[in-house]
Write an enzyme that holds these catalytic residues in place. Structure first.
Site, PDB file in Angstrom:
ATOM      1  N   ASN A   1      29.952  81.718  51.402  1.00 48.37           N
ATOM      2  CA  ASN A   1      29.146  80.589  50.944  1.00 48.37           C
ATOM      3  C   ASN A   1      27.682  81.042  50.913  1.00 48.37           C
ATOM      4  OD1 ASN A   1      27.927  78.163  50.348  1.00 48.37           O
ATOM      5  ND2 ASN A   1      28.233  77.289  52.379  1.00 48.37           N
ATOM      6  N   TRP A   2      27.179  81.302  49.708  1.00 44.67           N
ATOM      7  CA  TRP A   2      25.813  81.812  49.580  1.00 44.67           C
ATOM      8  C   TRP A   2      24.761  80.707  49.679  1.00 44.67           C
ATOM      9  CZ3 TRP A   2      26.847  85.597  44.902  1.00 44.67           C
ATOM     10  CH2 TRP A   2      27.511  86.728  45.394  1.00 44.67           C
ATOM     11  N   LYS A   3      25.203  79.446  49.707  1.00 45.13           N
ATOM     12  CA  LYS A   3      24.272  78.320  49.812  1.00 45.13           C
ATOM     13  C   LYS A   3      23.193  78.448  48.722  1.00 45.13           C
ATOM     14  CE  LYS A   3      25.464  77.954  54.653  1.00 45.13           C
ATOM     15  NZ  LYS A   3      25.053  77.560  56.011  1.00 45.13           N
TER      16      LYS A   3
ATOM     17  N   HIS B   1      30.913  70.221  53.039  1.00 43.84           N
ATOM     18  CA  HIS B   1      30.205  71.122  53.948  1.00 43.84           C
ATOM     19  C   HIS B   1      29.265  70.308  54.827  1.00 43.84           C
ATOM     20  CE1 HIS B   1      27.442  74.242  55.348  1.00 43.84           C
ATOM     21  NE2 HIS B   1      28.422  75.093  55.111  1.00 43.84           N
TER      22      HIS B   1
ATOM     23  N   GLU C   1      26.331  70.603  55.641  1.00 48.08           N
ATOM     24  CA  GLU C   1      25.001  70.364  55.060  1.00 48.08           C
ATOM     25  C   GLU C   1      25.050  69.228  54.043  1.00 48.08           C
ATOM     26  OE1 GLU C   1      24.129  74.340  53.803  1.00 48.08           O
ATOM     27  OE2 GLU C   1      24.030  75.004  55.892  1.00 48.08           O
TER      28      GLU C   1
ATOM     29  N   GLU D   1      34.166  74.038  60.803  1.00 50.45           N
ATOM     30  CA  GLU D   1      32.834  74.596  61.042  1.00 50.45           C
ATOM     31  C   GLU D   1      32.117  73.762  62.092  1.00 50.45           C
ATOM     32  OE1 GLU D   1      30.552  74.396  57.382  1.00 50.45           O
ATOM     33  OE2 GLU D   1      30.861  72.254  57.318  1.00 50.45           O
TER      34      GLU D   1
ATOM     35  N   GLY E   1      24.343  78.990  61.295  1.00 51.15           N
ATOM     36  CA  GLY E   1      22.974  79.453  61.107  1.00 51.15           C
ATOM     37  C   GLY E   1      22.174  79.504  62.396  1.00 51.15           C
TER      38      GLY E   1
ATOM     39  N   SER F   1      28.768  81.069  61.915  1.00 54.02           N
ATOM     40  CA  SER F   1      28.121  82.337  62.268  1.00 54.02           C
ATOM     41  C   SER F   1      29.136  83.456  62.506  1.00 54.02           C
ATOM     42  CB  SER F   1      27.208  82.164  63.486  1.00 54.02           C
ATOM     43  OG  SER F   1      26.154  81.270  63.199  1.00 54.02           O
TER      44      SER F   1
ATOM     45  N   GLY G   1      28.658  82.276  56.046  1.00 55.68           N
ATOM     46  CA  GLY G   1      27.380  81.926  55.446  1.00 55.68           C
ATOM     47  C   GLY G   1      26.447  83.121  55.372  1.00 55.68           C
ATOM     48  N   GLY G   2      25.499  83.195  56.313  1.00 58.20           N
ATOM     49  CA  GLY G   2      24.458  84.223  56.266  1.00 58.20           C
ATOM     50  C   GLY G   2      24.978  85.642  56.136  1.00 58.20           C
TER      51      GLY G   2
END
Length: 251
Positions: A11-13, A95, A97, A167, A173, A212, A233-234
């Protein structure tokens, strides 16, 4: 015993540009050992570029959000017919977010899952608790409510297709990761909840861990009996790290 093939999703957001999309996908294509299924969720503007770069590969791709509406006056939204035109296999739905920053409710998310299933795209349903909820001891209540909303909308048979991503919001993050045992406990609860409706469907449902995930933790996480991969994610923005995570899969 049902064998669930590991799935690792990136997931590159809201990150990246044309150059990084090209370099990351080129590295992903050359580095994967094939032990897991892989999916990439770029920002919507880069889906066409991803589609071109990933054709004739086994790497799937999708969008980070969809509308439950078919078309109309919904400025800024993406319809599933648009998503289908670019041959997206997946849609990320619910998600944390989207829930937290954009106020998406369990009911709205359930409708998005329903519309996504009807369009033939695979929903990746995200669920999970905040730090305050975990510390209050209501993790299972939160997860149960989030899943029940979808069960009420689409029924248990739909989980043959749906991918679930657990999640813990407190581990996204932040650099904090649920221990493999903590994650497994919630994954087992989710599968148990589905099994109460239909054991055969529950045994086939892929439940990913998102919080993470790093190359260093991937093998221990993926080695748990009810963890079927990761929503990353990151670390998915670092080619070597993401490839290592994918290659840590148990197959």
């Amino acid at each position: 015993m049902t064998t669930r093939r590991t799935l690792v999703a990136a997931n590159w957001k809201m990150n990246g540009n044309k150059e990084t999309v090209a370099s990351l996908l080129t590295a992903f294509k050359s580095g994967m050992n094939g032990s897991s299924d892989v999916a990439v969720f770029p920002p919507a503007l880069y889906v066409a570029q991803a589609a071109e770069l990933l054709k004739d590969t086994d790497i799937a791709y999708g969008v980070q959000n969809v509308s439950a509406e078919a078309s109309g006056a919904f400025t800024g939204e993406l319809s599933l017919s648009m998503v289908k035109e670019f041959d997206c296999q997946y849609a990320l739905i619910g998600h944390s977010e989207r829930r937290e920053l954009f106020g998406e409710t369990d009911a709205q998310i359930a409708q998005k899952v329903k519309a996504t299933l009807e369009s033939g795209v695979i929903p990746m349903l995200c669920i999970g608790e905040t730090l305050a909820q975990r510390e209050s001891g209501v993790t299972e209540d939160v997860v149960r409510t989030q899943i029940q909303a979808v069960l009420d909308a689409v029924g248990i048979a739909a989980f043959d297709t749906i991918v679930v991503a657990y999640e813990p919001v407190w581990a996204i993050g932040t650099g904090k990761t649920a221990s493999p045992e903590q994650a497994q406990e919630v994954h087992a609860f989710i599968r148990g909840m589905l099994a109460a409706e239909d054991a055969a469907v529950a045994a086939k449902t892929r439940i990913l861990y998102g919080g993470s995930v790093k190359a260093a933790s991937a093998e221990a996480l993926f080695g748990q009996p009810d963890i079927d991969g990761g929503l990353v994610g990151g670390a998915s923005l670092i080619a070597d790290e993401f490839v290592a995570i994918c290659n840590a899969a148990k197959g």
